[in-house]
Design an enzyme around this catalytic site. Structure first.
Site, short mmCIF file in Angstrom:
data_model
loop_
_atom_site.label_atom_id
_atom_site.label_comp_id
_atom_site.label_asym_id
_atom_site.label_seq_id
_atom_site.Cartn_x
_atom_site.Cartn_y
_atom_site.Cartn_z
N GLN A 4 82.07 21.79 6.36
CA GLN A 4 83.10 20.76 6.49
C GLN A 4 82.50 19.44 6.94
O GLN A 4 81.34 19.35 7.31
CB GLN A 4 84.14 21.21 7.51
CG GLN A 4 83.55 21.46 8.89
CD GLN A 4 84.58 22.03 9.87
OE1 GLN A 4 85.09 21.31 10.72
NE2 GLN A 4 84.86 23.33 9.75
N GLU A 15 82.98 14.36 17.22
CA GLU A 15 83.08 15.46 18.17
C GLU A 15 81.72 15.83 18.74
O GLU A 15 80.67 15.52 18.17
CB GLU A 15 83.73 16.68 17.51
CG GLU A 15 82.97 17.26 16.33
CD GLU A 15 83.76 18.33 15.59
OE1 GLU A 15 84.99 18.35 15.68
OE2 GLU A 15 83.11 19.15 14.91
N HIS A 65 78.68 20.04 8.36
CA HIS A 65 78.31 20.97 9.41
C HIS A 65 79.14 22.23 9.30
O HIS A 65 80.17 22.26 8.60
CB HIS A 65 78.50 20.35 10.80
CG HIS A 65 79.91 19.93 11.10
ND1 HIS A 65 80.48 18.78 10.60
CD2 HIS A 65 80.89 20.52 11.84
CE1 HIS A 65 81.73 18.67 11.01
NE2 HIS A 65 82.01 19.72 11.77
N HIS A 102 84.20 15.53 8.87
CA HIS A 102 85.38 14.83 9.37
C HIS A 102 85.33 13.37 8.89
O HIS A 102 84.30 12.71 9.02
CB HIS A 102 85.42 14.88 10.89
CG HIS A 102 85.34 16.27 11.43
ND1 HIS A 102 86.21 17.27 11.06
CD2 HIS A 102 84.47 16.85 12.29
CE1 HIS A 102 85.89 18.39 11.68
NE2 HIS A 102 84.83 18.16 12.43
N ARG A 124 87.10 20.46 3.86
CA ARG A 124 86.34 21.70 3.70
C ARG A 124 85.84 21.85 2.26
O ARG A 124 86.47 21.36 1.32
CB ARG A 124 87.22 22.90 4.05
CG ARG A 124 87.74 22.90 5.48
CD ARG A 124 88.62 24.11 5.73
NE ARG A 124 89.14 24.13 7.10
CZ ARG A 124 90.25 23.53 7.49
NH1 ARG A 124 90.99 22.87 6.59
NH2 ARG A 124 90.65 23.58 8.74
N SER A 159 84.10 26.96 8.24
CA SER A 159 83.85 26.39 6.93
C SER A 159 82.78 25.31 6.96
O SER A 159 82.55 24.65 7.97
CB SER A 159 85.15 25.79 6.39
OG SER A 159 85.66 24.82 7.28
N LYS A 203 87.54 11.84 13.67
CA LYS A 203 87.32 13.00 14.53
C LYS A 203 85.84 13.17 14.88
O LYS A 203 85.25 14.22 14.60
CB LYS A 203 87.86 14.26 13.85
CG LYS A 203 87.95 15.48 14.76
CD LYS A 203 88.32 16.71 13.93
CE LYS A 203 88.30 17.96 14.79
NZ LYS A 203 88.47 19.20 13.99
N LYS A 243 90.51 28.73 3.07
CA LYS A 243 91.46 27.62 3.13
C LYS A 243 91.23 26.63 1.98
O LYS A 243 90.28 26.76 1.20
CB LYS A 243 91.34 26.90 4.48
CG LYS A 243 91.73 27.74 5.68
CD LYS A 243 91.61 26.94 6.97
CE LYS A 243 92.03 27.76 8.18
NZ LYS A 243 91.91 27.00 9.45
#
Length: 464
Positions: free
Chosen positions: A129, A156, A294, A131, A313, A127, A154, A319
């Site tokens: 999205q 990453e 991203h 964070h 998302r 998706s 989050k 979802k």
């Protein structure tokens, strides 16, 4: 993916440098073998084609219909790793053995592992999205705990294992103008007013002007009605298919058609034109900070992040979509992401150091017959054997442990690890650990505090 501007991190400790003085060494704790959880998300590679399936051992009898998407190595409750042979959750073992984290890590992260280590096998785009940062994560978790299941941020980092493609961050202003000028389906959903504002912005204008205009335009696109989006996507698909007969489509246009085949009539197909298209070769990495849009598109990677599963998302997904939150939280920076290639820290070992405290990743590629010694650090590590075979020897062990593809080990703080490759192929390992910058600055601060206490005690002794 786009690392924020930060001052250079201090150099990592030399390969055989001992832990700083005054650091309290942990009592000897064993190196642990872990059994790790597999997540079967719809976008994952299926059956034996999945690296996740092969590493997890499922490849001995994979279901060709099952998407083996992610291998999780850590303590997150959604898929906690288990200590072998008994199967005790790693988090529970750490609660009984806090010294395995080292005092600085145990104190700062409340006795838990601060990072989550993963392998991803991506067959279908994830998706669009972002964070949330720590403050927003806490707010979202308090308001909607069923959707946002923890209160952590989050950040990453993804290290490509195969050719890896992703969308990350907004494209530069000139590329956005080209989209508005040449893609009427996007310009129509944005509307004349917002499109005109973006077209008249100069690159040297203040960042706030660009951010405000881009935020307004993006929100208009993402909140357009389902009917309007469906019509625009179908028009774009038809136009590009017609034009492909008389000209070569651009990479972005080919990407759009690919996304439409997988997510028909989805607004994410249009939004993809506004983002940077990033292609990584094996060994290259990108860092994704908080509030940056991203979407991973294809390929396999090692991923490390803070211990969280918070995702907001807004497209390319069946979802739950939280479009309003996503549009309001983004930074709207327009910088192509820095491509990280790692820095050699000793022969056969490269280190990827992101601008966040929770983690770093080492890649060790060890030729047959060679040995590498990973020095003790004042924090925990997780080792994954990606390929090949050999032996792992910890300083607390009387003998070495055989290591082969898919083996995962937890290494306590203050433990030196010797790696040796056997067989005819190189052994490749990845190590996730707490950012060395944090570990060694924490130790330096502790040493300084201890020195000051000693000095004060000397003064008191002399006075008495």
């Amino acid at each position: 993916m786009g690392a924020p501007s930060t001052s250079p991190a201090p150099s990592p400790p030399a390969p055989h440098e001992a832990s700083p003085p005054n650091d309290e060494a942990s009592p000897e704790l064993p190196l642990l073998r872990l059994r790790c959880g597999v997540q079967q998300y719809a976008w994952g590679r299926r059956g034996a084609s999945s690296l996740v399936a092969r590493l997890s051992g499922i490849a001995a009898d994979p279901d060709p219909a099952v998407p083996y998407a992610e291998l999780w190595m850590g303590t997150h409750p959604a898929a906690p790793s288990a200590v072998l042979p008994g199967g005790e959750p790693l988090g529970a073992w750490l609660a009984r053995h806090p010294a395995a984290l080292g005092p600085a890590v145990a104190a700062r992260w409340a006795g838990d592992l601060p990072f989550l280590f993963k392998v991803l096998s991506v067959a279908k785009p994830l998706s669009i999205q972002a964070h949330p940062d720590k403050g927003l994560a806490e707010l979202l978790h308090a308001m909607r705990p069923a959707t946002y299941r923890d209160a952590n941020h989050k950040p990453e980092m993804a290290v490509a294992v195969t050719e890896f493609r992703a969308l990350f961050g907004f494209a530069g202003i000139q590329e956005l103008k080209d989209v508005i000028r040449t893609v009427p389906e996007v310009a129509g959903l944005i509307g004349h007013e917002d499109a005109d504002k973006l077209m008249t912005i100069k690159e040297y204008h203040g960042g706030n002007d660009i951010k405000s205009s881009l935020q307004s335009a993006f929100a208009k696109l993402m909140t357009a009605s389902k009917e309007a989006v469906s019509e625009a996507v179908n028009k774009l698909k038809g136009r590009l298919n017609d034009e492909s007969k008389i000209r070569t489509l651009t990479e972005k246009e080919e990407l759009v058609l690919s996304l439409e085949r997988q997510y028909p009539e989805d607004v994410g197909v249009l939004a993809a034109l506004l983002f940077n298209y990033v292609k990584l070769s094996p060994g290259e990495a990108i860092y994704i900070g908080a509030n940056e849009p991203h979407a991973y598109l294809s390929g396999e990677c090692i991923e490390c992040m803070a211990t969280s599963d918070n995702v907001v998302r807004a497209g390319l997904t069946p979802k739950y979509r939280d479009v309003q939150t996503l549009c309001s939280m983004l930074t709207y920076k327009q910088i192509f992401p820095e491509i990280l290639r790692g820095v050699p820290v000793q022969p056969h070992v490269r280190r990827y150091t992101p601008p966040t405290d929770e983690f770093e990743v080492d890649c060790c590629l060890l030729p047959p017959g060679e040995v590498a010694v990973m020095p003790p650090v004042p924090g925990p590590s997780i080792f994954l054997v990606m390929a090949g075979e050999g032996e792992v020897q910890a300083d607390s062990m009387s003998g070495g442990e055989k290591a082969k593809e898919g083996d995962v080990f937890f290494v306590p703080a203050h433990t030196e690890v010797s790696l040796s490759a056997s067989g005819h192929a190189s052994m490749q390992l990845y190590r996730a650990g707490v950012n060395s910058r944090v570990l060694y600055s924490s130790n330096a601060a502790a040493a300084a505090a201890a020195g000051k206490r000693s000095q004060l005690q000397n003064i008191c002794d002399m006075a008495s």
